[in-house]
Design an enzyme around this catalytic site. Structure first.
Site, PDB file in Angstrom:
ATOM      1  N   GLU A 143     108.768  24.636  30.865  1.00  8.61           N
ATOM      2  CA  GLU A 143     110.522  24.241  31.408  1.00  8.61           C
ATOM      3  C   GLU A 143     110.743  23.444  32.675  1.00  8.61           C
ATOM      4  O   GLU A 143     111.283  23.880  33.349  1.00  8.61           O
ATOM      5  CB  GLU A 143     111.013  25.834  31.490  1.00  8.61           C
ATOM      6  CG  GLU A 143     111.238  26.518  30.317  1.00  8.61           C
ATOM      7  CD  GLU A 143     111.543  27.811  30.746  1.00  8.61           C
ATOM      8  OE1 GLU A 143     112.105  28.205  31.668  1.00  8.61           O
ATOM      9  OE2 GLU A 143     111.349  28.675  29.593  1.00  8.61           O
ATOM     10  N   ASN A 183     105.691  23.099  27.205  1.00 11.72           N
ATOM     11  CA  ASN A 183     106.656  23.837  26.359  1.00 11.72           C
ATOM     12  C   ASN A 183     107.941  24.035  26.981  1.00 11.72           C
ATOM     13  O   ASN A 183     108.037  24.024  28.151  1.00 11.72           O
ATOM     14  CB  ASN A 183     105.949  25.287  26.566  1.00 11.72           C
ATOM     15  CG  ASN A 183     106.442  26.444  25.620  1.00 11.72           C
ATOM     16  OD1 ASN A 183     106.669  26.277  24.591  1.00 11.72           O
ATOM     17  ND2 ASN A 183     106.681  27.620  26.500  1.00 11.72           N
ATOM     18  N   HIS A 219     114.547  29.721  21.089  1.00 10.02           N
ATOM     19  CA  HIS A 219     115.380  30.696  21.220  1.00 10.02           C
ATOM     20  C   HIS A 219     116.546  30.156  20.875  1.00 10.02           C
ATOM     21  O   HIS A 219     117.377  29.765  21.603  1.00 10.02           O
ATOM     22  CB  HIS A 219     115.566  31.103  22.675  1.00 10.02           C
ATOM     23  CG  HIS A 219     114.193  31.587  23.254  1.00 10.02           C
ATOM     24  ND1 HIS A 219     113.678  32.792  22.999  1.00 10.02           N
ATOM     25  CD2 HIS A 219     113.388  31.146  24.250  1.00 10.02           C
ATOM     26  CE1 HIS A 219     112.602  33.064  23.725  1.00 10.02           C
ATOM     27  NE2 HIS A 219     112.446  31.968  24.524  1.00 10.02           N
ATOM     28  N   GLU A 247     108.443  30.708  20.976  1.00 10.28           N
ATOM     29  CA  GLU A 247     108.879  32.038  21.401  1.00 10.28           C
ATOM     30  C   GLU A 247     110.235  32.271  20.561  1.00 10.28           C
ATOM     31  O   GLU A 247     111.462  32.614  21.063  1.00 10.28           O
ATOM     32  CB  GLU A 247     109.623  31.559  22.986  1.00 10.28           C
ATOM     33  CG  GLU A 247     108.555  31.234  23.886  1.00 10.28           C
ATOM     34  CD  GLU A 247     108.929  31.124  25.246  1.00 10.28           C
ATOM     35  OE1 GLU A 247     110.116  31.406  25.560  1.00 10.28           O
ATOM     36  OE2 GLU A 247     108.249  30.598  26.039  1.00 10.28           O
ATOM     37  N   ASP A 249     113.330  33.624  18.571  1.00  8.99           N
ATOM     38  CA  ASP A 249     114.101  34.582  18.164  1.00  8.99           C
ATOM     39  C   ASP A 249     115.578  33.943  17.605  1.00  8.99           C
ATOM     40  O   ASP A 249     115.749  32.833  18.148  1.00  8.99           O
ATOM     41  CB  ASP A 249     114.396  35.629  19.161  1.00  8.99           C
ATOM     42  CG  ASP A 249     114.407  34.992  20.680  1.00  8.99           C
ATOM     43  OD1 ASP A 249     114.927  34.011  20.765  1.00  8.99           O
ATOM     44  OD2 ASP A 249     114.039  35.735  21.579  1.00  8.99           O
TER      45      ASP A 249
HETATM   46  O1  G3I Z   1     107.540  44.737  35.582  1.00  9.44           O
HETATM   47  C1  G3I Z   1     108.818  44.997  36.161  1.00  9.44           C
HETATM   48  C2  G3I Z   1     108.885  46.338  36.319  1.00  9.44           C
HETATM   49  O2  G3I Z   1     107.841  47.030  37.346  1.00  9.44           O
HETATM   50  C3  G3I Z   1     110.342  46.664  36.926  1.00  9.44           C
HETATM   51  O3  G3I Z   1     110.702  48.118  37.141  1.00  9.44           O
HETATM   52  C4  G3I Z   1     111.379  45.822  36.058  1.00  9.44           C
HETATM   53  C5  G3I Z   1     112.721  46.065  36.952  1.00  9.44           C
HETATM   54  O4  G3I Z   1     113.464  45.129  36.383  1.00  9.44           O
HETATM   55  O5  G3I Z   1     111.140  44.808  36.046  1.00  9.44           O
HETATM   56  C6  G3I Z   1     110.004  44.209  35.249  1.00  9.44           C
HETATM   57  O6  G3I Z   1     109.809  43.072  35.429  1.00  9.44           O
HETATM   58  C7  G3I Z   1     110.417  42.459  34.339  1.00  9.44           C
HETATM   59  C8  G3I Z   1     109.337  41.615  33.529  1.00  9.44           C
HETATM   60  O7  G3I Z   1     110.318  40.810  32.616  1.00  9.44           O
HETATM   61  C9  G3I Z   1     108.546  42.394  32.685  1.00  9.44           C
HETATM   62  O8  G3I Z   1     109.044  43.368  31.528  1.00  9.44           O
HETATM   63  C10 G3I Z   1     111.339  41.721  34.941  1.00  9.44           C
HETATM   64  O9  G3I Z   1     112.446  42.206  35.699  1.00  9.44           O
HETATM   65  C11 G3I Z   1     112.006  40.475  34.115  1.00  9.44           C
HETATM   66  O10 G3I Z   1     112.566  39.538  34.734  1.00  9.44           O
HETATM   67  C12 G3I Z   1     110.972  39.820  33.073  1.00  9.44           C
HETATM   68  O11 G3I Z   1     111.666  39.260  32.259  1.00  9.44           O
HETATM   69  C13 G3I Z   1     110.894  38.237  31.420  1.00  9.44           C
HETATM   70  C14 G3I Z   1     111.324  36.879  31.653  1.00  9.44           C
HETATM   71  O12 G3I Z   1     110.572  35.921  30.950  1.00  9.44           O
HETATM   72  C15 G3I Z   1     111.429  36.477  33.147  1.00  9.44           C
HETATM   73  O13 G3I Z   1     111.986  35.288  33.384  1.00  9.44           O
HETATM   74  C16 G3I Z   1     110.735  38.674  29.920  1.00  9.44           C
HETATM   75  O14 G3I Z   1     110.182  39.849  29.806  1.00  9.44           O
HETATM   76  C17 G3I Z   1     110.049  37.668  29.079  1.00  9.44           C
HETATM   77  O15 G3I Z   1     110.343  37.652  27.921  1.00  9.44           O
HETATM   78  C18 G3I Z   1     110.639  36.069  29.445  1.00  9.44           C
HETATM   79  O16 G3I Z   1     109.947  35.210  28.885  1.00  9.44           O
HETATM   80  C19 G3I Z   1     110.466  33.728  28.892  1.00  9.44           C
HETATM   81  C20 G3I Z   1     109.204  32.787  28.799  1.00  9.44           C
HETATM   82  O17 G3I Z   1     108.149  33.181  29.642  1.00  9.44           O
HETATM   83  C21 G3I Z   1     109.448  31.360  28.992  1.00  9.44           C
HETATM   84  N1  G3I Z   1     110.545  30.900  28.347  1.00  9.44           N
HETATM   85  C22 G3I Z   1     111.760  31.824  28.339  1.00  9.44           C
HETATM   86  C23 G3I Z   1     111.526  33.151  27.722  1.00  9.44           C
HETATM   87  C24 G3I Z   1     112.661  34.022  28.105  1.00  9.44           C
HETATM   88  O18 G3I Z   1     113.278  34.291  29.226  1.00  9.44           O
END
Ligand code: G3I
Length: 339
Positions: A143, A183, A219, A247, A249
Site C-alpha cells: 500500500e 501488494n 477487498h 485479500e 472478500d
Molecule cells: O491484538 C489486539 C488486542 O490485543 C486488542 O485487545 C484489540 C483491541 O482493539 O486489538 C487487537 O489488535 C487488532 C489487530 O487487528 C489484531 O486483531 C487491531 O486493533 C486491529 O486494528 C487489527 O486490524 C487489522 C488491520 O489489518 C490493521 O490495519 C485486521 O485484523 C487485518 O485484517 C487488516 O489487514 C489488512 C492487511 O494487512 C492489508 N490490507 C488491508 C487489510 C484490511 O485492513
C-alpha cells in the site's frame, strides 16, 4: 470387490469435486488468526481441509514480530507456519513494509537516512531470514500509493528515498528463492493508482530490481464495477508477473446499513461476483496464477465486522457456524463445469 473399490473411488471423486480447491488449478488460500486456529476446532478444520495456501492475517507484521528495537517475536507466526507445514500448504508472507501496524519504537525512532535504512534492512532481513525456505512468497511492500497515484507519505517514504526498490533488494538477498510482491488495494476504480503500480513495476524491471508479482487485495463489494476489475486484471497480467488476489472478500453491506438483511438477492449478487472473480483469474496465463487468498475464513472472522464496526456484513464463503454458504457451493459447481 472390484465394484466396491470402484464405487469408493467414485464417491471420493465426487466428494473431492465438492471442494472449491479441487475445482481450480491454482492455489486457494486464506489468511488466518493463530488464536482461532488453536481454540476453534471448526475454524482449524476448514483451514486445514479447504485451502492450499496460508497467510498470517496479522502475525508477520512489524508491530507483532518486532515489538522492540532489539527483540523479535516469531512465536505466533511460527505457530501459523507449523500448522501450514503440517497440513502441506504453501505459506505466503504478509507483510514486510507497511505504513500501518508499525510498533511505537519505530514511530519514535530518530536518525539520518543511513540509520533508517539500517533499521529497515535489519527488519526485513531478520524476518525473511527467519522464514527462509518456509515462506514461498512475500508481500514485501504494501500500500505505497494513494488513490490518486501519488506516493503515500509514511515513515518509510519520508526517510528512505527509493524505499520500495531497496526493500525488494534486501528481501531478495535474504531469500533469493522467495517470490516478491508489491501488494495494494482499490486498483479498480482508481486508474491513477493502477497506473502508478504499473509504472513502478516497469521502473523496477528496467533497473533489474527483483519484483516477481503483483498482489491485488480485492477487498471489493457487490457494487464494484466488473469492467474496472477486468481492466485491472488484464493490465496486471500484461506485466508478465505473477498475480495474486491476496485479500479477497466481497462486502454485501458496504454502506453499513444497520437494517441490512442478507437475503437471497444479496447472496445471489455476491455469488455472481465471486464467480466473475474466479473466472477472471482463470483468464490469467497459468504460469502467472499465484492464487486467490480469502481474507480470513468465516463471516464472523472477517476484519470488516470488527474494523469498521459493521456487524451486518457477510463477505466470505463460510457463515457464522462455519457452514458453507450457497455461494461456496454454486461457485464450486460453476468452476467444475470448466474442467
Ligand atoms: O491484538 C489486539 C488486542 O490485543 C486488542 O485487545 C484489540 C483491541 O482493539 O486489538 C487487537 O489488535 C487488532 C489487530 O487487528 C489484531 O486483531 C487491531 O486493533 C486491529 O486494528 C487489527 O486490524 C487489522 C488491520 O489489518 C490493521 O490495519 C485486521 O485484523 C487485518 O485484517 C487488516 O489487514 C489488512 C492487511 O494487512 C492489508 N490490507 C488491508 C487489510 C484490511 O485492513
Amino acid at each position: 470387490m472390484k465394484l466396491i473399490v470402484l464405487l469408493l473411488s467414485l464417491s471420493t471423486l465426487v466428494n473431492a469435486q465438492n471442494l472449491l480447491k479441487d475445482a481450480i488449478a491454482f492455489r486457494l488460500g486464506a489468511s488466518v488468526n493463530p488464536r482461532l486456529l488453536s481454540e476453534n476446532e471448526a475454524y482449524r478444520g476448514i483451514a486445514s481441509n479447504e485451502f492450499t495456501s496460508i497467510t498470517a492475517e496479522n502475525h508477520m507484521k512489524m508491530m507483532l514480530v518486532h515489538p522492540a528495537a532489539d527483540r523479535f517475536d516469531f512465536s505466533k507466526g511460527d505457530e501459523i507456519v507449523a500448522f501450514a507445514s503440517a497440513t502441506g500448504k504453501r505459506i505466503h508472507g504478509h507483510t514486510l513494509v507497511w505504513h500501518n501496524q508499525v510498533p511505537q519504537w519505530m514511530k519514535d525512532f530518530k536518525g539520518d537516512q543511513k540509520a533508517w535504512e539500517d533499521l529497515l534492512k535489519h527488519h526485513i532481513q531478520t524476518v525473511v531470514g527467519h522464514y527462509r525456505g518456509k515462506v514461498a512468497g512475500w508481500d514485501v511492500v504494501n500500500e505505497s500509493f494513494l488513490d490518486d497515484g501519488s506516493l503515500r507519505s509514511s515513515l518509510w517514504a519520508d526517510h528512505i528515498p527509493d524505499y520500495i526498490a531497496k526493500s525488494l533488494l534486501w528481501a531478495h538477498e535474504a531469500d533469493p528463492n522467495a517470490t516478491l510482491f508489491y501488494n495494494d488495494y482499490g486498483q479498480d476504480g482508481h486508474p491513477k493508482k493502477m497506473q502508478a503500480i504499473l509504472n513502478l513495476v516497469a521502473d523496477l524491471k528496467s533497473r533489474q530490481i527483483p519484483i516477481h508479482g503483483i498482489g491485488l487485495q480485492m477487498h471489493i463489494n457487490v457494487d464494484s464495477k466488473r469492467t474496472q476489475i477486468e481492466e485491472v486484471i488484464t493490465k496486471s497480467a500484461q506485466t508478465g508477473l505473477a498475480v495474486h488476489f491476496s485479500e479477497v472478500d466481497v462486502a454485501v453491506n458496504p454502506k453499513n446499513n444497520p437494517e441490512f438483511v442478507y437475503d437471497e438477492k444479496a447472496s445471489a449478487a455476491q455469488m455472481e461476483l465471486y464467480k466473475f472473480l474466479f473466472k477472471s483469474f482463470q483468464s490469467i496465463p497459468m504460469k502467472q496464477q499465484y492464487g486467490i487468498t480469502f481474507w480470513n475464513i468465516s463471516d464472523k472472522d472477517s476484519w470488516l465486522r470488527g474494523y469498521f464496526k459493521r456487524p451486518k456484513e457477510y463477505p466470505l464463503l463460510f457463515d457464522e457456524n462455519y457452514a458453507k454458504k450457497p455461494a461456496y457451493t454454486e461457485l464450486t459447481k460453476s468452476l467444475n463445469k470448466l474442467y
